[in-house]
Enzyme design. Sequence first.
Site, PDB file in Angstrom:
ATOM      1  N   ASP A   1       0.843  -1.192   0.000  1.00  0.00           N
ATOM      2  CA  ASP A   1       0.000   0.000   0.000  1.00  0.00           C
ATOM      3  C   ASP A   1       0.881   1.246   0.000  1.00  0.00           C
ATOM      4  OD1 ASP A   1      -2.378   1.327  -0.031  1.00  0.00           O
ATOM      5  OD2 ASP A   1      -2.818   1.072   2.097  1.00  0.00           O
TER       6      ASP A   1
ATOM      7  N   ARG B   1       0.265   7.660  -2.451  1.00  0.00           N
ATOM      8  CA  ARG B   1       0.879   8.671  -1.586  1.00  0.00           C
ATOM      9  C   ARG B   1       2.332   8.929  -1.963  1.00  0.00           C
ATOM     10  NH1 ARG B   1      -1.312   5.776   3.639  1.00  0.00           N
ATOM     11  NH2 ARG B   1      -1.972   4.340   1.998  1.00  0.00           N
TER      12      ARG B   1
ATOM     13  N   LEU C   1      10.547 -20.437  -4.940  1.00  0.00           N
ATOM     14  CA  LEU C   1       9.471 -19.650  -4.355  1.00  0.00           C
ATOM     15  C   LEU C   1       8.172 -19.774  -5.159  1.00  0.00           C
ATOM     16  CD1 LEU C   1       8.668 -17.081  -2.450  1.00  0.00           C
ATOM     17  CD2 LEU C   1       9.277 -15.758  -4.471  1.00  0.00           C
TER      18      LEU C   1
ATOM     19  N   HIS D   1       2.254   3.526  -9.035  1.00  0.00           N
ATOM     20  CA  HIS D   1       2.024   2.108  -9.341  1.00  0.00           C
ATOM     21  C   HIS D   1       3.178   1.537 -10.164  1.00  0.00           C
ATOM     22  CE1 HIS D   1      -1.806   2.449  -7.517  1.00  0.00           C
ATOM     23  NE2 HIS D   1      -2.375   3.154  -8.476  1.00  0.00           N
TER      24      HIS D   1
HETATM   25  C1  IPE Z   1      -5.606  -2.780  -0.440  1.00  0.00           C
HETATM   26  O1  IPE Z   1      -5.200  -1.468  -0.513  1.00  0.00           O
HETATM   27  C2  IPE Z   1      -5.631  -3.391  -1.811  1.00  0.00           C
HETATM   28  C3  IPE Z   1      -4.331  -3.596  -2.454  1.00  0.00           C
HETATM   29  C4  IPE Z   1      -3.180  -3.362  -1.900  1.00  0.00           C
HETATM   30  C5  IPE Z   1      -4.368  -4.131  -3.785  1.00  0.00           C
HETATM   31  P1  IPE Z   1      -6.267  -0.267  -0.627  1.00  0.00           P
HETATM   32  O2  IPE Z   1      -5.467   0.975  -0.714  1.00  0.00           O
HETATM   33  O3  IPE Z   1      -7.208  -0.540  -1.729  1.00  0.00           O
HETATM   34  O4  IPE Z   1      -7.027  -0.381   0.755  1.00  0.00           O
HETATM   35  P2  IPE Z   1      -7.854   0.697   1.560  1.00  0.00           P
HETATM   36  O5  IPE Z   1      -8.835   1.305   0.605  1.00  0.00           O
HETATM   37  O6  IPE Z   1      -6.891   1.710   2.070  1.00  0.00           O
HETATM   38  O7  IPE Z   1      -8.478  -0.071   2.664  1.00  0.00           O
HETATM   39  C1  IPE Z   2      -1.558   0.233  -3.429  1.00  0.00           C
HETATM   40  O1  IPE Z   2      -1.338   1.605  -3.413  1.00  0.00           O
HETATM   41  C2  IPE Z   2      -1.774  -0.314  -4.816  1.00  0.00           C
HETATM   42  C3  IPE Z   2      -3.149  -0.680  -5.142  1.00  0.00           C
HETATM   43  C4  IPE Z   2      -4.160  -0.670  -4.307  1.00  0.00           C
HETATM   44  C5  IPE Z   2      -3.398  -1.121  -6.502  1.00  0.00           C
HETATM   45  P1  IPE Z   2      -2.530   2.651  -3.372  1.00  0.00           P
HETATM   46  O2  IPE Z   2      -2.909   3.004  -4.767  1.00  0.00           O
HETATM   47  O3  IPE Z   2      -3.634   2.154  -2.525  1.00  0.00           O
HETATM   48  O4  IPE Z   2      -1.817   3.889  -2.676  1.00  0.00           O
HETATM   49  P2  IPE Z   2      -2.435   4.883  -1.628  1.00  0.00           P
HETATM   50  O5  IPE Z   2      -2.979   4.058  -0.513  1.00  0.00           O
HETATM   51  O6  IPE Z   2      -3.502   5.653  -2.337  1.00  0.00           O
HETATM   52  O7  IPE Z   2      -1.281   5.729  -1.203  1.00  0.00           O
HETATM   53 MG    MG Z   3      -4.096   2.335  -0.564  1.00  0.00          MG
END
Ligand code: IPE
Ligand code: IPE
Ligand code: MG
Length: 239
Positions: A18, A22, A129, A35
């Site tokens: 995650d 940000r 793995l 991403h």
């Molecule tokens: C969880 O992250 C899903 C993935 C990492 C693919 P999100 O960014 O979607 O989760 P929330 O919305 O903060 O709970």
């Molecule tokens: C995780 O990063 C990747 C996916 C959920 C695909 P985010 O896109 O959720 O990044 P934040 O949480 O908005 O920073």
């Molecule tokens: Mg996120």
Amino acid sequence: MADLTNMTIPRHVALILDGNGRWAKKRGLPRTMGHKEGCKTVEKTVEVAARLGIQYLTVYGFSTENWKRSAEEVGALMQLFRFYMVRLLKIASENNVRVKMIGDRRRFDQDIIDGIGRLERETKDNTGLTFVIAVNYGGRDEILRAAAKLAADIKAGKLDEAQLSEETFASYLDTAGMPDPDLLIRTSGEIRLSNYLLWQLAYTEIYVTDTLWPDFDQEELEKAILQYNKRERRFGGAR
Ligand code: IPE
Ligand code: IPE
Ligand code: MG
């Protein structure tokens, strides 16, 4: 680098990667750049995990809820999948890695479905793995799909309701045959499961780091493993 001598290496590490958005925002970049950078980190993490002797690495790539994001972001993520499925074929063969996808792939475009199938087929005999990618994955969705298959088998007389056990139920999940995760790592400081592996995480140790996913590296993974080694896993028992 952390000294992992005499440390127990968790057999199965699950990751909620995650913070891509940000990471990009902090740099004044579009979210999709986060991403892109995050994909590079996934690649490096697969190599490190294979080297450390982790047997299963399961990453959350796209949740059943992530379709709520803008069409632009979802489209960019699909393009990244397309690109990385090809790259992964190379990385997997170089590192003896077996790739498997969990989640409901039927919602993707046909070329992505085909790509997933190819990646799984061409890496299935690798013995290092097992790298599991959760795409269009939701824990509740997985449990529902498993329950539907199970009900169909009971109805068809292939399964006796009286014989139903946790093991039998688990064999209907996308993760059939895999051990439950020992360690869950979530990056970027959020302390929630976000519908990840709800059945499988029942007794998993949880480690949360404030590091944003694109900045995650070997040192961070080793820190998590060190922390894991300090935990006492009781599984409901007492000492
Ligand atoms: C969880 O992250 C899903 C993935 C990492 C693919 P999100 O960014 O979607 O989760 P929330 O919305 O903060 O709970
Ligand atoms: C995780 O990063 C990747 C996916 C959920 C695909 P985010 O896109 O959720 O990044 P934040 O949480 O908005 O920073
Ligand atoms: Mg996120």
